[in-house]
Design an enzyme around this catalytic site. Sequence first.
Site, mmCIF file in Angstrom:
data_model
loop_
_atom_site.group_PDB
_atom_site.id
_atom_site.type_symbol
_atom_site.label_atom_id
_atom_site.label_comp_id
_atom_site.label_asym_id
_atom_site.label_seq_id
_atom_site.Cartn_x
_atom_site.Cartn_y
_atom_site.Cartn_z
ATOM 1 N N SER A 76 -9.777 -0.225 7.261
ATOM 2 C CA SER A 76 -9.515 0.106 5.564
ATOM 3 C C SER A 76 -8.148 -1.375 5.624
ATOM 4 O O SER A 76 -8.296 -1.190 4.198
ATOM 5 C CB SER A 76 -8.065 1.175 5.974
ATOM 6 O OG SER A 76 -8.978 2.580 6.045
ATOM 7 N N LYS A 132 0.402 -1.148 -0.153
ATOM 8 C CA LYS A 132 0.098 0.081 -0.201
ATOM 9 C C LYS A 132 0.685 1.260 0.511
ATOM 10 O O LYS A 132 2.005 1.311 0.635
ATOM 11 C CB LYS A 132 -0.970 0.006 0.619
ATOM 12 C CG LYS A 132 -1.909 1.101 1.629
ATOM 13 C CD LYS A 132 -2.684 0.986 2.815
ATOM 14 C CE LYS A 132 -3.872 2.348 2.831
ATOM 15 N NZ LYS A 132 -4.841 2.359 3.679
ATOM 16 N N SER A 154 -9.448 2.186 2.629
ATOM 17 C CA SER A 154 -8.702 2.604 2.063
ATOM 18 C C SER A 154 -8.274 1.564 1.892
ATOM 19 O O SER A 154 -6.772 2.314 0.597
ATOM 20 C CB SER A 154 -8.446 3.804 2.919
ATOM 21 O OG SER A 154 -7.179 3.238 3.810
#
Lengths: 492, 100
Positions: free
Chosen positions: A181, A82, A157
């Site tokens: 997330s 990420k 997210s």
Amino acid sequence: MQTYKTIREIHDAFDSGKASPLSLTQDYFKQIESSQHHAWITLCKDRALKQAESLTQDLKSKHGGKVPRSSHPLYGIPLGIKDVLTMDGVRTTAASKMLDTYVAPYTATAVDRLERAGGISLGKLNLDEFAMGSSNENSAYGNVLHPTHPDRVPGGSSGGSGTAVAAGQCVAALGTDTGGSIRLPASFCGIVGMKPTYGRISRYGQIAFASSLDQIGPMTRSVEDAALLCQVMAGLDPRDSTTSSEPVGDWVKVVRETAAAPTARGLKVGVPKEYFIDGIDAEVRSAVEGMIAKLKEQGAEIVPVSLPHTEFAVATYYVVAVSEASSNLSRYDGVRFGVRPKEAMEAGSPAEFYKKVRANFGAEVKRRIILGTFALSSGYYDAYYRKAGQVRRLMRQDFENAFKQVDVIVSPVAPTTAFKIGEKAKNPLQMYLTDIFTIPASMAGLPAMSVPVGQDHQGLSIGMHLIAPRFQEEKLLKAATVVEAIAERKGS
Amino acid sequence: MIEVNEALIRKVAELSRLELNDAEIAEYVKSIGDILKHVDQLSQVNTEGVEPMVYGVDEVLRLRPDQAEDFGKDAQGHPKVLSCAPEVMYDGFKVPQIIG
């Protein structure tokens, strides 16, 4: 391209010569480059192929063709990171224009540990800007699309991580979880997502959102791989003073032993009445209740529990998280890193300079900075920040009371399956309420997972949420392994 | 209950060092107003005598010795930590003139 469910299967393929770190890495890049999902922001192709080549050569020359599983448990495994975690010499944007040109001079501990274990980082995955969002619609680099339903969101997210793993663009990915997330995109994309106990994995090199809540964790195709990645990353790090000295267990062994003869006998499963409320999609409810019934059939004791402060979770979170964010994001001042627009240099005062620099934040980030600054400002601090901290304590006590009776707590991950792009984008409060079931475990710092348990009539995945007491990853993974085994039997 | 209006958003934006246009202010008056209305339900919770939970951990935080770590040099021989600086001058971070 051959798809593998576990890292163990890939290592078997390396041993038998059916695949190599290099062939696998090349295959994944082909998948990535032919995809339209926008899951990646930056690819590290040269770096990854070089690593893969050297691991492939070493496999023959140093290891006699057999994967050195104990010293390098992730040998030759292509991973996605990420883009909120730093890698030395690689651009790290946090999906924000603010960091468009930021090249990190150091590597996050979590990434470093994966790479030392033999993992190959293919590149940086898309997300909501600064990890603020539940749909991945807040990225400065474009929406990530759902892996199978391109008109829908992948969740956020860590949406790039969810889509990339589900769409076969990497074996596993790192996500970060502040209020859900990791778990929400795992549920929407139909993969496993694990947020370990707060303090288990070093946040060194993680771009901060809300420091008392942020945790790194794996997103994978199996519970076993989630256990493996967690085990590799977890443990004390002198560079993050909040990492715990709690010993890390052999979680892979726990999963394998449980999977060899999955049984729910002896497992006490708590079902909180506050998590099964009106407003949950009927198919989501039925899939999760169906799994609870199966667990009971397999010998689990199902215990109704109560977490009375659940209804205040979103309100509490949107004071605590934004307050911490407003403080953390004050570092984006255009002095030491990030983008400094030309007009900033022409500003007449430092205050004007900062404003020109900070115009690079997106709308949702600005909203949260304003909310957080408000909650911490003179005259409002007690009514908002202090009050939310008190309710947070009560939420934690709710869990402590419930865990006197049960080993794990289960619920849906989210009230719905993946929603349509644009469906909630205009209504921030509605978007925030998506995280109602994942926020409480974050507030209390508890380990929690999302495990796929079914699909709705449109083929959209439904995840079951499992929560365990602090530092009880072993209990969490045991229960998740049983749930995974039941879900797979049902599906086959 | 707080009334979220344009003046409040302007004031907090100033504290946050954010420059907002009129459309943004109007949108934040609405959305932040909605969110704070939702947050107001916290006042229903009896928190008398409850110590706020501020940290994510119970352990006492350890401090590292206060020692500088060498981040090394880049290919051109400049300190690596400057590789991410918006502007560099004489191996330092270049900032705009503050004092006239």
